[in-house]
Scaffold this active site. Structure first.
Site, PDB file in Angstrom:
ATOM      1  N   ARG A  98      -3.764   5.976 -10.759  1.00 44.82           N
ATOM      2  CA  ARG A  98      -4.077   4.560 -10.979  1.00 44.82           C
ATOM      3  C   ARG A  98      -5.290   4.476 -11.899  1.00 44.82           C
ATOM      4  NH1 ARG A  98       0.201   4.647  -8.990  1.00 44.82           N
ATOM      5  NH2 ARG A  98       1.012   3.407  -7.230  1.00 44.82           N
ATOM      6  N   GLU A 128       0.558   4.456   0.923  1.00 47.07           N
ATOM      7  CA  GLU A 128       0.685   5.248   2.140  1.00 47.07           C
ATOM      8  C   GLU A 128       1.378   4.446   3.239  1.00 47.07           C
ATOM      9  OE1 GLU A 128      -2.988   6.252  -0.229  1.00 47.07           O
ATOM     10  OE2 GLU A 128      -2.144   4.428   0.642  1.00 47.07           O
ATOM     11  N   GLY A 172       8.409   5.033  -6.013  1.00 43.82           N
ATOM     12  CA  GLY A 172       7.875   6.368  -5.808  1.00 43.82           C
ATOM     13  C   GLY A 172       7.547   6.651  -4.355  1.00 43.82           C
ATOM     14  N   ASP A 173       7.084   5.630  -3.642  1.00 42.58           N
ATOM     15  CA  ASP A 173       6.805   5.788  -2.212  1.00 42.58           C
ATOM     16  C   ASP A 173       8.100   6.002  -1.436  1.00 42.58           C
ATOM     17  OD1 ASP A 173       4.151   5.210  -2.918  1.00 42.58           O
ATOM     18  OD2 ASP A 173       4.479   3.065  -2.628  1.00 42.58           O
ATOM     19  N   ASN A 206       0.044   9.604  -7.482  1.00 41.96           N
ATOM     20  CA  ASN A 206      -0.141   8.155  -7.601  1.00 41.96           C
ATOM     21  C   ASN A 206      -1.317   7.795  -8.506  1.00 41.96           C
ATOM     22  OD1 ASN A 206       1.915   6.743  -6.238  1.00 41.96           O
ATOM     23  ND2 ASN A 206       1.003   7.173  -4.251  1.00 41.96           N
ATOM     24  N   ASN A 239       3.615   2.190   2.720  1.00 43.13           N
ATOM     25  CA  ASN A 239       5.041   2.157   2.367  1.00 43.13           C
ATOM     26  C   ASN A 239       5.766   3.399   2.875  1.00 43.13           C
ATOM     27  OD1 ASN A 239       4.561  -0.233   0.988  1.00 43.13           O
ATOM     28  ND2 ASN A 239       4.439   0.742  -1.011  1.00 43.13           N
ATOM     29  N   TYR A 256      -3.468  -7.176  -4.403  1.00 43.14           N
ATOM     30  CA  TYR A 256      -3.090  -6.958  -5.792  1.00 43.14           C
ATOM     31  C   TYR A 256      -1.948  -7.885  -6.152  1.00 43.14           C
ATOM     32  CZ  TYR A 256       1.073  -3.830  -5.316  1.00 43.14           C
ATOM     33  OH  TYR A 256       2.311  -3.288  -5.058  1.00 43.14           O
ATOM     34  N   GLY A 313       0.836  -1.193   0.000  1.00 40.02           N
ATOM     35  CA  GLY A 313       0.000   0.000   0.000  1.00 40.02           C
ATOM     36  C   GLY A 313       0.867   1.238   0.000  1.00 40.02           C
ATOM     37  N   GLY A 368       7.017   0.444  -5.610  1.00 41.11           N
ATOM     38  CA  GLY A 368       7.280   1.137  -4.351  1.00 41.11           C
ATOM     39  C   GLY A 368       8.381   2.172  -4.438  1.00 41.11           C
TER      40      GLY A 368
END
Length: 345
Positions: free
Chosen positions: A178, A45, A287-288, A176, A47, A98, A43, A285
């Site tokens: 999607r 957030e 980008g997180d 983000n 992450n 996912y 997830g 992940g």
């Protein structure tokens, strides 16, 4: 000083979003090729919250999971990394999932979502008591994934941003985008996301995210000039917005990318050199991790140039690690920034 007694950096950050499970076939297999799946807690957030907690920030996470072994395992994982999980509700029927099939060579990585009717997505907008949740918080972190899940999550994310803003709490927002999630319902992404960004002082997103928010894509110039023009247009449209952070990625093949980072204010731009990421283990992940690196630097009192470098460092390091979350410490960032790839003894 022991790790357990290390002081927390900055004030308290609260992240709001769905925590879920990611399932992937091992190695570079196709989905169900061998009938085996690796599982990670995931997830966007979550992450960000996980990596910030690993860097000794005081971080809480707000979400909802079913009260079963899957939900309890997700909570235990976040707690194990130092995230305050006291605000995670246990209700609903199912865990969001996912599936990620890692690419190879010229075969792209593929994502399949199974998040409909999850405990989080089905929670009513008034399930969250922001008067209580925001006590002692100095920053709320949101992403564009939550409103993409449906009307109730969208209303909840907007309510969270409005409640934080009304209390003078800073809001950070990661675009983000999607598309697969937005396609499931008839929401208006531009209108809904705008209502969140109007309350944000820090946005993670590039010129494409800004084009969506502004309903225009006429920013002129070469790559850097176009990005600056888009940022200035966003600053003009959103008076509270003070900082925009983004990355630029060039994909040669699944195993070789080139990445740079950029942090912009109304007055200046901090742009890193482009680095080469070879032998990529997992880009999901990244980008997180970048967002966590920027937040870490800014919350630790560093300037925007350091924020760009820290964001790039954690994004690069995440590409070396399987799973969704970056799990690094300050020593890892320092070593990467120093260019040290030899064995650390």
């Amino acid at each position: 000083m022991t790790e357990q007694s290390a002081p927390k950096a900055g004030g308290r950050l609260l992240a709001f979003g769905e925590i879920m499970l990611r399932l992937s076939p091992p190695g570079r297999e196709l989905l169900l090729q061998s009938g085996r799946l690796d599982v990670w807690v995931a997830g966007a957030e979550a992450n960000v919250a996980t990596q910030l907690a690993r860097l000794d920030h005081d971080v809480g996470f707000v979400s909802r999971v079913p009260d079963n072994d899957l939900g309890r395992a997700a909570i235990a994982t976040l707690r194990g990394h130092g995230v305050d999980v006291g605000a995670i509700q246990r209700a609903g029927e199912r865990m969001g999932l996912y599936f990620v099939t890692s690419g190879a060579g010229m075969r792209a990585t593929e994502v399949i979502y199974d998040r409909a009717w999850s405990a989080f997505a089905e929670a009513p907008a008034d399930a969250w008591d922001w008067d209580t949740l925001l006590v002692g918080v100095d920053r709320l972190h949101l992403s564009g994934i939550t409103p993409a899940l449906g009307p109730a999550p969208a209303a909840a994310a907007i309510a969270a941003a409005e409640a934080a803003s009304a209390r003078g709490i800073a809001v950070s927002f990661d675009g983000n985008w999607r598309g697969k999630l937005w396609e499931r319902w008839d929401g208006d992404p531009r209108a809904l996301l705008t209502r969140i960004v109007e309350h944000a002082d820090l946005m993670f997103g590039n010129h494409r995210d800004i084009a969506l928010l502004l309903g225009r894509d006429d920013f002129s110039g070469d790559a850097e000039d176009r990005r600056r023009a888009a940022a200035l247009a966003a600053f003009e449209r959103f008076p509270r917005l003070a900082t925009i952070a983004s990355t630029a990625r060039h994909v040669e093949n699944v195993d070789l990318h080139r990445l740079s980072a950029r942090v912009e204010t109304r007055e200046a731009v901090a742009q890193t050199d482009e680095i080469e990421l070879a032998g990529i283990v997992d880009r999901i992940g990244g980008g997180d991790a970048f967002a966590a690196g920027v937040l870490h630097a800014l919350r630790s009192g560093s300037d925007h140039r350091a924020a760009a470098r820290n964001g790039l460092a954690l994004a690069a390091l995440k590409h070396s690690l399987p799973g969704d979350a970056a799990l690094f410490r300050q020593a890892d960032i320092d070593a990467w920034l120093a260019g040290g790839l030899d064995v650390r003894r």
